[in-house]
Design a protein around this motif. Sequence first.
Motif, PDB file in Angstrom:
ATOM      1  N   ASP A  43      42.119  90.187 135.514  1.00 29.16           N
ATOM      2  CA  ASP A  43      41.658  91.416 134.862  1.00 29.16           C
ATOM      3  C   ASP A  43      41.196  91.186 133.430  1.00 29.16           C
ATOM      4  N   LEU A  44      41.968  90.448 132.661  1.00 33.43           N
ATOM      5  CA  LEU A  44      41.598  90.188 131.272  1.00 33.43           C
ATOM      6  C   LEU A  44      40.331  89.354 131.202  1.00 33.43           C
ATOM      7  N   GLN A  45      40.262  88.341 132.029  1.00 34.17           N
ATOM      8  CA  GLN A  45      39.070  87.488 132.076  1.00 34.17           C
ATOM      9  C   GLN A  45      37.840  88.312 132.427  1.00 34.17           C
ATOM     10  N   ASP A  46      37.952  89.168 133.406  1.00 30.34           N
ATOM     11  CA  ASP A  46      36.829  90.012 133.817  1.00 30.34           C
ATOM     12  C   ASP A  46      36.421  90.980 132.712  1.00 30.34           C
ATOM     13  N   LEU A  47      37.410  91.562 132.031  1.00 29.66           N
ATOM     14  CA  LEU A  47      37.121  92.496 130.944  1.00 29.66           C
ATOM     15  C   LEU A  47      36.357  91.801 129.816  1.00 29.66           C
ATOM     16  N   VAL A  48      36.823  90.630 129.415  1.00 27.53           N
ATOM     17  CA  VAL A  48      36.167  89.905 128.325  1.00 27.53           C
ATOM     18  C   VAL A  48      34.747  89.511 128.725  1.00 27.53           C
ATOM     19  N   LEU A  88      31.458  91.209 126.809  1.00 30.78           N
ATOM     20  CA  LEU A  88      30.550  90.332 126.060  1.00 30.78           C
ATOM     21  C   LEU A  88      29.137  90.454 126.615  1.00 30.78           C
ATOM     22  N   TRP A  89      29.023  90.542 127.931  1.00 32.34           N
ATOM     23  CA  TRP A  89      27.703  90.688 128.552  1.00 32.34           C
ATOM     24  C   TRP A  89      27.095  92.039 128.183  1.00 32.34           C
ATOM     25  N   GLU A  90      27.888  93.124 128.265  1.00 27.94           N
ATOM     26  CA  GLU A  90      27.381  94.463 127.953  1.00 27.94           C
ATOM     27  C   GLU A  90      26.955  94.571 126.488  1.00 27.94           C
ATOM     28  N   LEU A  91      27.696  93.921 125.603  1.00 28.49           N
ATOM     29  CA  LEU A  91      27.361  93.963 124.183  1.00 28.49           C
ATOM     30  C   LEU A  91      26.286  92.952 123.807  1.00 28.49           C
ATOM     31  N   GLY A  92      25.971  92.044 124.729  1.00 27.44           N
ATOM     32  CA  GLY A  92      24.953  91.031 124.458  1.00 27.44           C
ATOM     33  C   GLY A  92      25.401  90.013 123.422  1.00 27.44           C
ATOM     34  N   LEU A 124      38.043  82.917 122.889  1.00 29.48           N
ATOM     35  CA  LEU A 124      37.154  83.738 123.723  1.00 29.48           C
ATOM     36  C   LEU A 124      36.545  82.915 124.850  1.00 29.48           C
ATOM     37  N   ASP A 125      36.157  81.696 124.548  1.00 31.91           N
ATOM     38  CA  ASP A 125      35.593  80.819 125.568  1.00 31.91           C
ATOM     39  C   ASP A 125      36.612  80.551 126.674  1.00 31.91           C
ATOM     40  N   ARG A 126      37.843  80.296 126.285  1.00 27.70           N
ATOM     41  CA  ARG A 126      38.897  80.051 127.273  1.00 27.70           C
ATOM     42  C   ARG A 126      39.147  81.296 128.108  1.00 27.70           C
ATOM     43  N   LEU A 127      39.101  82.474 127.474  1.00 21.34           N
ATOM     44  CA  LEU A 127      39.314  83.719 128.217  1.00 21.34           C
ATOM     45  C   LEU A 127      38.197  83.984 129.221  1.00 21.34           C
ATOM     46  N   THR A 128      36.987  83.524 128.927  1.00 21.51           N
ATOM     47  CA  THR A 128      35.874  83.760 129.852  1.00 21.51           C
ATOM     48  C   THR A 128      35.761  82.703 130.929  1.00 21.51           C
ATOM     49  N   ARG A 129      36.221  81.492 130.673  1.00 21.94           N
ATOM     50  CA  ARG A 129      36.032  80.383 131.612  1.00 21.94           C
ATOM     51  C   ARG A 129      37.258  79.998 132.405  1.00 21.94           C
ATOM     52  N   VAL A 182      36.970  93.422 118.879  1.00 21.31           N
ATOM     53  CA  VAL A 182      35.819  92.571 119.185  1.00 21.31           C
ATOM     54  C   VAL A 182      35.048  93.114 120.381  1.00 21.31           C
ATOM     55  N   LEU A 183      35.774  93.552 121.400  1.00 24.40           N
ATOM     56  CA  LEU A 183      35.139  94.025 122.632  1.00 24.40           C
ATOM     57  C   LEU A 183      34.722  95.493 122.563  1.00 24.40           C
ATOM     58  N   ASP A 184      35.095  96.181 121.482  1.00 23.80           N
ATOM     59  CA  ASP A 184      34.757  97.586 121.287  1.00 23.80           C
ATOM     60  C   ASP A 184      35.310  98.451 122.419  1.00 23.80           C
ATOM     61  N   VAL A 185      36.597  98.251 122.709  1.00 24.62           N
ATOM     62  CA  VAL A 185      37.310  99.038 123.719  1.00 24.62           C
ATOM     63  C   VAL A 185      38.643  99.478 123.118  1.00 24.62           C
ATOM     64  N   PRO A 186      39.287 100.502 123.683  1.00 22.28           N
ATOM     65  CA  PRO A 186      40.612 100.888 123.208  1.00 22.28           C
ATOM     66  C   PRO A 186      41.620  99.752 123.423  1.00 22.28           C
ATOM     67  N   GLU A 187      42.560  99.646 122.507  1.00 23.79           N
ATOM     68  CA  GLU A 187      43.554  98.568 122.593  1.00 23.79           C
ATOM     69  C   GLU A 187      44.336  98.609 123.897  1.00 23.79           C
ATOM     70  N   ASN A 188      44.660  99.796 124.380  1.00 23.00           N
ATOM     71  CA  ASN A 188      45.434  99.887 125.615  1.00 23.00           C
ATOM     72  C   ASN A 188      44.669  99.354 126.824  1.00 23.00           C
ATOM     73  N   ARG A 189      43.359  99.388 126.768  1.00 20.58           N
ATOM     74  CA  ARG A 189      42.578  98.808 127.867  1.00 20.58           C
ATOM     75  C   ARG A 189      42.778  97.294 127.927  1.00 20.58           C
TER      76      ARG A 189
END
Length: 97
Positions: A5-10, A14-18, A37-42, A60-67
């Motif tokens: 879930d965390l990997q998918d969110l990051v 990042l893709w949505e924000l470009g 961040l690289d480790r979280l995505t890969r 960084v991801l521009d989402v609520p902290e609880n998400r």
Amino acid sequence: MDSKDLQDLVRRRLWELGLTVHEAALRARGAVAPEVLDRLTRSPGRAFISPRMAAHLARVLDVPENRVRRAARLPEVPDLREDEPTGPHLRLLRGGG
């Protein structure tokens, strides 16, 4: 929740924000390194973050902290904005042509 879930969110944010991981790290002002961040995505397995890192990653991801906390399986924190209604941020264009 799935362990990815965390990997998918990051990845998705990042893709949505470009943003690249380096651009996102600059946005974090040193709180989140590009290597993290690289480790979280890969990472093919699990990705873990500390509760302290959740707030920085959310900014960084521009989402609520609880998400971020839900995706990372961390306890949620009280959020004063939780009861505020939100809606799509659409811009209407008037006129023909």
